[in-house]
Scaffold this motif. Structure first.
Motif, PDB file in Angstrom:
ATOM      1  N   THR A  28       0.581  -1.668  -0.217  1.00  0.00           N
ATOM      2  CA  THR A  28      -0.057  -0.076  -0.001  1.00  0.00           C
ATOM      3  C   THR A  28       0.818   1.397   0.212  1.00  0.00           C
ATOM      4  O   THR A  28       0.482   2.164  -0.406  1.00  0.00           O
ATOM      5  CB  THR A  28      -0.808  -0.765   1.120  1.00  0.00           C
ATOM      6  N   MET A  40       1.754   2.641  -3.545  1.00  0.00           N
ATOM      7  CA  MET A  40       0.423   3.965  -4.196  1.00  0.00           C
ATOM      8  C   MET A  40      -0.127   4.687  -3.859  1.00  0.00           C
ATOM      9  O   MET A  40      -0.790   5.146  -4.496  1.00  0.00           O
ATOM     10  CB  MET A  40      -1.396   2.162  -3.767  1.00  0.00           C
ATOM     11  N   ARG A  65       6.862   2.687  -8.240  1.00  0.00           N
ATOM     12  CA  ARG A  65       5.505   1.647  -7.969  1.00  0.00           C
ATOM     13  C   ARG A  65       5.784   0.849  -9.040  1.00  0.00           C
ATOM     14  O   ARG A  65       4.951  -0.257  -8.726  1.00  0.00           O
ATOM     15  CB  ARG A  65       4.721   2.507  -8.474  1.00  0.00           C
ATOM     16  N   LEU A 115       4.798  -2.832  -8.402  1.00  0.00           N
ATOM     17  CA  LEU A 115       3.049  -3.933  -8.275  1.00  0.00           C
ATOM     18  C   LEU A 115       4.322  -5.329  -9.871  1.00  0.00           C
ATOM     19  O   LEU A 115       3.992  -5.826  -9.367  1.00  0.00           O
ATOM     20  CB  LEU A 115       2.929  -3.397  -9.219  1.00  0.00           C
TER      21      LEU A 115
END
Length: 147
Positions: A49, A52, A61, A65
């Protein structure tokens, strides 16, 4: 008349709410970026989290991911999704079954039927005239162009 009053009420209400929203303090992101763990230490059970957060760089990011979705857990196709399976495998349809299908008969076995008919006609008329017929039909087929 009643519709105009309702319309005026709606428009006046909309205008009032719009003006009130301008008076509200806008939410600003003054919070610093969260402290993030190194990407190479991340596991599928890690908390992603923090990556994000709006202040986290897009490249970082994406790397996080990519690390998350490299887990084989996410590579399992959905059994209920029709297009997620590999349907290229399996055995081809046998020739006997293809011969029973109407469309296959007209598309795949059309030449075989012509040859059988020519042979049957040759057997009925004799060998000499049949060879002339076969050569003529081959010439006709070779010179014909489909539109």
């Amino acid at each position: 008349m009643a519709e105009e009053k309702e319309k005026e009420k709606f428009l006046s209400r909309w205008s009032r709410l719009k003006n009130e929203s301008k008076d509200l303090p806008q939410k600003t992101e003054d919070a610093p970026a969260p402290v993030l763990p190194p990407v190479d230490k991340l596991t599928p059970e890690s908390d992603f989290t923090g990556f994000m957060h709006p202040k986290v760089d897009d490249a970082l990011r994406r790397v996080a991911l990519k690390k998350l979705f490299s887990d084989p857990h996410f590579n399992v196709p959905d059994p209920f999704e029709a297009y997620s399976g590999d349907w290229t495998g399996g055995e081809p349809i046998p020739e006997e079954m293809l011969a029973t299908l109407n469309q296959a008969r007209t598309l795949l076995f059309d030449k075989d039927d012509k040859e059988k008919k020519a042979q049957e006609a040759a057997a009925a008329q004799g060998a000499a005239p049949a060879t002339e017929q076969n050569s003529e039909s081959k010439d006709d087929d070779a010179g014909r162009k489909d539109a």
